[in-house]
Design an enzyme around this catalytic site. Sequence first.
Site, PDB file in Angstrom:
ATOM      1  N   GLU A 166       0.818  -1.228   0.000  1.00 33.83           N
ATOM      2  CA  GLU A 166       0.000   0.000   0.000  1.00 33.83           C
ATOM      3  C   GLU A 166       0.850   1.276   0.000  1.00 33.83           C
ATOM      4  OE1 GLU A 166      -2.644  -0.370   3.316  1.00 33.83           O
ATOM      5  OE2 GLU A 166      -3.527  -2.240   2.605  1.00 33.83           O
ATOM      6  N   GLU A 273      -6.491 -10.544  -0.660  1.00 29.93           N
ATOM      7  CA  GLU A 273      -7.256 -10.245   0.560  1.00 29.93           C
ATOM      8  C   GLU A 273      -8.750 -10.124   0.257  1.00 29.93           C
ATOM      9  OE1 GLU A 273      -5.640  -6.894   2.707  1.00 29.93           O
ATOM     10  OE2 GLU A 273      -3.575  -7.409   2.180  1.00 29.93           O
TER      11      GLU A 273
END
EC number: 3.2.1.8
Length: 405
Positions: A166, A273
């Site tokens: 991220e 995820e």
Amino acid sequence: MTRLATLITLAGLLAVSPGAYAQRNRNDTGGSTGAEGLNSLAVKAGLLYFGTASDTRNFADEPYMSVVNNTNEFGMIVPENSMKWEATEKEPGRFSFANADRVRALTKANGQMLRCHALTWHSQLPNFVKTTAWTRDTLTAAIESHISNEVGHFAGDCYAWDVVNEAVNENGSFRDSPFHRTLGTDFLAISFRAAAAADPNAKLYYNDFNIETPGPKANAAMGIVRLLKEQGVRIDGVGFQGHLTVGSTPSRAQLASQLQRFADLGVEVTYTELDIRHKSLPVSSRAAQDQARDYVSVIGSCLDVTACVGVMVWQPTDKYSWIPETFPGTGDACLFDANMNPKPAYTSVSSLLAAAAATAPASVVPPASVTTSKTPIQAGAGRETVSIAGLTLALSSLAFGMFML
């Protein structure tokens, strides 16, 4: 499947003890979903795995663990939190891997693959990383020390590492973090080089959310891949987190097109995820079917792209989902409900994978401990390139119908 891969698979079968076969059979009948689970179907359909996140906080829940331990359902486990920097190095140079070791031990006992997450991330950092007045040299040394110690500790056991997690904002700029403030984009190469040195056989990933569709953030993630390759730094994969919303999930074709854009850069791709949350609760029967449709779109897109190697869900059950706490008023994002009952989304995904498995070319599927080579999968390449990463855990991702005891 290459002849070499077939021989490797047969060698793995010959090396398996009767006790290991018994363990496989116990796992295959765990849970409440019957004999043909998502992982076994996914492998038959041509993927390497279908897996889930879990962690030690859940291990005392027996009904839950009967599903997580079921290698027929889940061929790979990733710890939610126990490998993050805050969990493993709270003070400089003082490492603790106790919880992460428990996750690793679980996967070894079950014969599951292990995905490892995450090394360089702006969040869940120990205080010393957030507050130290770093220089380029001192922060570089801290990153290299953390990664070499952690990746080295798990060397040989991780299919892949999320090396950088991220790193970019929605507008494509880099997130503010101690890493970018001090090192600029050099923190990327520093992290990936350290991981490659500590475990040459693990796949090295960049992982992010909201890159499932074209836009500034996805373009920035592609830019990270290009930058590392231009610098001669190994990056093997990109993880699409897949935290999506019912009714707003892109179509199967749109998702596959985006996966392929990244694959064309010479990396493998995966959903790392996946969960698809409802905007409001309670959930109507119509909304449950909409969620099922969206799950099929996502997992179908992986089946449609050769370089997409597998799917990970972020917890199997609504009981332990992170969604309600983070997005109040939303939830029920997982494939199993809070009582570990399969939801309509589970049934639809199972049907999708079964149909794909029925039309897949017949082949001997490599076991979980035979991983793909570290050479990135190119667009259009087959899924069959393999290298031996140890044959001691050889059962979990076999085509389960081949040998019945």
